[in-house]
Design a protein around this motif. Structure first.
Motif, PDB file in Angstrom:
ATOM      1  N   THR A  80       0.798  -1.224   0.000  1.00 22.78           N
ATOM      2  CA  THR A  80       0.000   0.000   0.000  1.00 22.78           C
ATOM      3  C   THR A  80       0.832   1.276   0.000  1.00 22.78           C
ATOM      4  OG1 THR A  80      -0.188  -0.148   2.420  1.00 22.78           O
ATOM      5  CG2 THR A  80      -1.992  -1.083   1.113  1.00 22.78           C
ATOM      6  N   GLY A  81       1.993   1.275   0.640  1.00 20.21           N
ATOM      7  CA  GLY A  81       2.791   2.496   0.729  1.00 20.21           C
ATOM      8  C   GLY A  81       3.317   2.930  -0.627  1.00 20.21           C
ATOM      9  N   PRO A  82       3.026   4.149  -1.088  1.00 21.83           N
ATOM     10  CA  PRO A  82       3.453   4.594  -2.422  1.00 21.83           C
ATOM     11  C   PRO A  82       4.962   4.719  -2.561  1.00 21.83           C
ATOM     12  CG  PRO A  82       2.517   6.425  -1.195  1.00 21.83           C
ATOM     13  CD  PRO A  82       2.248   5.183  -0.385  1.00 21.83           C
ATOM     14  N   ASN A  83       5.664   4.939  -1.445  1.00 20.38           N
ATOM     15  CA  ASN A  83       7.119   5.065  -1.487  1.00 20.38           C
ATOM     16  C   ASN A  83       7.784   3.910  -0.748  1.00 20.38           C
ATOM     17  OD1 ASN A  83       7.028   7.674  -2.823  1.00 20.38           O
ATOM     18  ND2 ASN A  83       6.311   8.477  -0.857  1.00 20.38           N
ATOM     19  N   ARG A  84       7.082   2.778  -0.711  1.00 23.23           N
ATOM     20  CA  ARG A  84       7.556   1.648   0.081  1.00 23.23           C
ATOM     21  C   ARG A  84       8.794   1.007  -0.542  1.00 23.23           C
ATOM     22  NH1 ARG A  84       7.443  -3.736   1.269  1.00 23.23           N
ATOM     23  NH2 ARG A  84       6.758  -4.292   3.375  1.00 23.23           N
ATOM     24  N   SER A  85       9.760   0.665   0.312  1.00 22.55           N
ATOM     25  CA  SER A  85      10.964  -0.047  -0.088  1.00 22.55           C
ATOM     26  C   SER A  85      11.006  -1.370   0.664  1.00 22.55           C
ATOM     27  CB  SER A  85      12.210   0.781   0.244  1.00 22.55           C
ATOM     28  OG  SER A  85      13.369  -0.023   0.283  1.00 22.55           O
ATOM     29  N   LYS A  86      11.176  -2.477  -0.053  1.00 17.42           N
ATOM     30  CA  LYS A  86      11.263  -3.767   0.613  1.00 17.42           C
ATOM     31  C   LYS A  86      12.431  -3.809   1.597  1.00 17.42           C
ATOM     32  CE  LYS A  86      10.621  -7.729  -1.299  1.00 17.42           C
ATOM     33  NZ  LYS A  86       9.469  -8.140  -0.457  1.00 17.42           N
ATOM     34  N   ARG A  87      13.537  -3.210   1.220  1.00 19.38           N
ATOM     35  CA  ARG A  87      14.709  -3.221   2.088  1.00 19.38           C
ATOM     36  C   ARG A  87      14.437  -2.513   3.402  1.00 19.38           C
ATOM     37  NH1 ARG A  87      18.619   0.288   3.224  1.00 19.38           N
ATOM     38  NH2 ARG A  87      17.796   1.787   1.707  1.00 19.38           N
ATOM     39  N   VAL A  88      13.691  -1.411   3.332  1.00 18.21           N
ATOM     40  CA  VAL A  88      13.409  -0.629   4.533  1.00 18.21           C
ATOM     41  C   VAL A  88      12.234  -1.205   5.308  1.00 18.21           C
ATOM     42  CG1 VAL A  88      12.637   1.626   5.371  1.00 18.21           C
ATOM     43  CG2 VAL A  88      14.372   1.486   3.573  1.00 18.21           C
ATOM     44  N   GLY A  94       7.045  -0.182  12.782  1.00 20.32           N
ATOM     45  CA  GLY A  94       6.907   1.201  13.223  1.00 20.32           C
ATOM     46  C   GLY A  94       7.023   2.238  12.135  1.00 20.32           C
ATOM     47  N   LEU A  95       6.938   1.821  10.865  1.00 19.31           N
ATOM     48  CA  LEU A  95       7.109   2.761   9.757  1.00 19.31           C
ATOM     49  C   LEU A  95       5.838   2.862   8.915  1.00 19.31           C
ATOM     50  CD1 LEU A  95      10.723   1.744   8.625  1.00 19.31           C
ATOM     51  CD2 LEU A  95      10.053   3.704  10.035  1.00 19.31           C
ATOM     52  N   GLY A  96       4.696   2.810   9.580  1.00 17.28           N
ATOM     53  CA  GLY A  96       3.418   2.802   8.873  1.00 17.28           C
ATOM     54  C   GLY A  96       3.196   3.945   7.905  1.00 17.28           C
ATOM     55  N   PRO A  97       3.510   5.199   8.277  1.00 16.78           N
ATOM     56  CA  PRO A  97       3.288   6.299   7.332  1.00 16.78           C
ATOM     57  C   PRO A  97       4.059   6.144   6.030  1.00 16.78           C
ATOM     58  CG  PRO A  97       3.567   7.132   9.562  1.00 16.78           C
ATOM     59  CD  PRO A  97       3.901   5.670   9.611  1.00 16.78           C
ATOM     60  N   ILE A  98       5.183   5.434   6.060  1.00 12.61           N
ATOM     61  CA  ILE A  98       5.972   5.211   4.850  1.00 12.61           C
ATOM     62  C   ILE A  98       5.596   3.893   4.183  1.00 12.61           C
ATOM     63  CG2 ILE A  98       8.307   4.839   3.960  1.00 12.61           C
ATOM     64  CD1 ILE A  98       9.321   6.556   6.300  1.00 12.61           C
ATOM     65  N   CYS A  99       5.493   2.846   4.984  1.00 13.27           N
ATOM     66  CA  CYS A  99       5.301   1.502   4.443  1.00 13.27           C
ATOM     67  C   CYS A  99       3.839   1.140   4.251  1.00 13.27           C
ATOM     68  CB  CYS A  99       5.949   0.478   5.373  1.00 13.27           C
ATOM     69  SG  CYS A  99       7.702   0.781   5.703  1.00 13.27           S
ATOM     70  N   GLY A 100       2.918   1.832   4.959  1.00 14.18           N
ATOM     71  CA  GLY A 100       1.502   1.488   4.931  1.00 14.18           C
ATOM     72  C   GLY A 100       1.173   0.443   5.981  1.00 14.18           C
ATOM     73  N   ARG A 101      -0.124   0.364   6.302  1.00  5.62           N
ATOM     74  CA  ARG A 101      -0.597  -0.680   7.211  1.00  5.62           C
ATOM     75  C   ARG A 101      -2.008  -1.086   6.782  1.00  5.62           C
ATOM     76  NH1 ARG A 101      -2.038  -5.194   9.281  1.00  5.62           N
ATOM     77  NH2 ARG A 101      -1.566  -5.568  11.484  1.00  5.62           N
ATOM     78  N   GLN A 132       1.549  -2.393  -6.638  1.00  7.38           N
ATOM     79  CA  GLN A 132       1.210  -1.153  -5.947  1.00  7.38           C
ATOM     80  C   GLN A 132      -0.300  -0.913  -5.917  1.00  7.38           C
ATOM     81  OE1 GLN A 132       3.006   1.693  -4.426  1.00  7.38           O
ATOM     82  NE2 GLN A 132       0.866   2.032  -3.909  1.00  7.38           N
ATOM     83  N   ALA A 133      -0.867  -0.763  -4.720  1.00  5.85           N
ATOM     84  CA  ALA A 133      -2.289  -0.434  -4.598  1.00  5.85           C
ATOM     85  C   ALA A 133      -2.514   1.034  -4.953  1.00  5.85           C
ATOM     86  CB  ALA A 133      -2.786  -0.720  -3.186  1.00  5.85           C
ATOM     87  N   THR A 134      -3.691   1.303  -5.488  1.00  9.08           N
ATOM     88  CA  THR A 134      -4.064   2.666  -5.879  1.00  9.08           C
ATOM     89  C   THR A 134      -5.009   3.250  -4.849  1.00  9.08           C
ATOM     90  OG1 THR A 134      -3.880   2.095  -8.223  1.00  9.08           O
ATOM     91  CG2 THR A 134      -5.141   4.076  -7.666  1.00  9.08           C
ATOM     92  N   GLN A 135      -4.759   4.490  -4.459  1.00  2.48           N
ATOM     93  CA  GLN A 135      -5.637   5.140  -3.497  1.00  2.48           C
ATOM     94  C   GLN A 135      -6.942   5.529  -4.175  1.00  2.48           C
ATOM     95  OE1 GLN A 135      -4.825   9.160  -1.754  1.00  2.48           O
ATOM     96  NE2 GLN A 135      -4.633   8.025   0.157  1.00  2.48           N
ATOM     97  N   VAL A 136      -8.057   5.036  -3.616  1.00  2.68           N
ATOM     98  CA  VAL A 136      -9.381   5.375  -4.119  1.00  2.68           C
ATOM     99  C   VAL A 136      -9.881   6.629  -3.425  1.00  2.68           C
ATOM    100  CG1 VAL A 136     -11.791   4.601  -4.215  1.00  2.68           C
ATOM    101  CG2 VAL A 136      -9.940   2.988  -4.681  1.00  2.68           C
ATOM    102  N   SER A 137      -9.715   6.655  -2.129  1.00  3.28           N
ATOM    103  CA  SER A 137     -10.172   7.795  -1.350  1.00  3.28           C
ATOM    104  C   SER A 137      -9.326   7.874  -0.099  1.00  3.28           C
ATOM    105  CB  SER A 137     -11.646   7.618  -0.953  1.00  3.28           C
ATOM    106  OG  SER A 137     -11.974   8.419   0.159  1.00  3.28           O
ATOM    107  N   ALA A 138      -8.975   9.073   0.295  1.00  4.33           N
ATOM    108  CA  ALA A 138      -8.266   9.252   1.564  1.00  4.33           C
ATOM    109  C   ALA A 138      -9.268   9.210   2.707  1.00  4.33           C
ATOM    110  CB  ALA A 138      -7.502  10.562   1.571  1.00  4.33           C
TER     111      ALA A 138
END
Length: 326
Positions: A80-88, A94-101, A132-138
């Motif tokens: 889900t995270g648009p800037n998600r890195s598998k390595r990170v 604890g990195l939900g805002p970056i990785c998504g949850r 990569q998932a697409t955001q439908v609505s925030a």
């Protein structure tokens, strides 16, 4: 003589089960282990059709995993995270805002789309190719998304949000103050519009649309009740409270039209919570309760879903998906 032998075998089995009840428990429950470092299978979504048994789970590091049976197990399907890195991100919590949850999951079968409620990114969707998932609505006004269900005939997506999910550190304060900022919303793919159906809900943790689409059940985790919101008919846009139960979480409809709900009961000796799954109808009547304490102890479960004569159990506190044969 054969009768005596058969009777002796039955008595032996009976004595074994009486003396070693854990053997009976182990036969009714198994664990589908997640990949290394993956935790928190919050919700489960099965593909259309009872044959493959393929399903999807979202885990704490932002991935959507696809389960392909006991031989192949789980594999990465999407994120889900648009800037998600598998390595990170892989294996982190604890990195939900970056990785998504990802939290709630639900399929729309005719379009083969998987809708995802993400704690930080709102309502999202994955196609059959995954990735990569697409955001439908925030989630309208930028609130995080918790639970989701799809009305299969119309394709409309019902989902819930409540603000303290964005920062889990606020959860205990929300519970103590009876937070009532949650909402029930509907996304219409045909118009790409989000409508707020209800406000002032206390931790709406689950939603399930009835088989005929006339109402939706919504569970309120904080106020310990489940409500029925009418979508159509003479009572449209009204609601009634149909059931009170400690910590009701997600709700999933069965093929017969009733529902399984994850919840808890209180152990009288210690006042601790016991995780349970409850089968209930659209009037709030519970007519079966399954106690999951032998396998989850006092850790709450987030979802119970029926498939192929078994219950699939999600929990944000485990590294496995539980499967209970009943």
């Amino acid at each position: 003589m054969a009768y005596i032998v058969s009777l002796t075998k039955l008595m032996t089995i009976f004595l074994i089960l009486i003396c070693f009840p854990s053997m009976l428990l182990s036969q009714s429950f198994r664990s589908l282990q997640l990949p290394p470092n993956a935790t928190g299978p919050e919700s489960i979504a099965f593909e259309s059709g009872p044959i493959t048994g393929r399903f999807y789970v979202g885990v704490a590091d932002g991935r959507i995993l696809q389960y392909n049976g006991p031989r192949d197990g789980f594999r990465d399907f999407g994120f889900t995270g648009p800037n998600r890195s598998k390595r990170v991100c892989d294996g982190t919590t604890g990195l939900g805002p970056i990785c998504g949850r990802p939290l709630g999951l639900a399929f729309h079968y005719s379009s083969n789309k998987l809708y995802i409620c993400d704690r930080y990114l709102g309502l999202m969707v994955l196609g059959s190719a995954g990735k990569q998932a697409t955001q439908v609505s925030a989630a309208a006004d930028g609130q995080p998304c918790k639970a989701v269900d799809v009305h299969q005939l119309t394709g409309n997506v019902l989902f819930t949000d409540f603000g303290f999910l964005r920062d889990p550190r606020n959860a205990s304060n929300a519970l103590n103050t009876n937070d009532s900022k949650g909402r029930l919303l509907m996304y219409e793919p045909s118009t790409d519009r989000v409508t707020v159906l209800m406000k002032n809900l206390s931790g709406p943790a689950g939603v399930a649309v009835s088989q005929d689409g006339t109402y939706a059940l919504v569970s309120n985790f904080i106020s310990n009740n489940t409500i029925r919101f009418w979508l159509r008919g003479p009572r449209a846009n009204t609601y009634d409270s149909i059931n009170f139960q400690e910590r009701p979480d997600d709700i999933k409809r069965t093929v017969l039209g009733d529902f399984w709900r994850a919840a808890a009961t209180v152990k009288q000796q210690t006042q601790s919570l016991v995780p349970v799954g409850q089968r209930m109808n659209g009037f709030g009547r519970v007519y079966r309760t399954v106690n999951f304490e032998p396998w989850y102890e006092n850790q709450l479960i987030s979802e119970v879903q029926e498939f192929g004569g078994e219950l699939y159990v999600g929990s944000r506190f485990t590294t496995f998906v539980g499967v209970y044969r009943f």
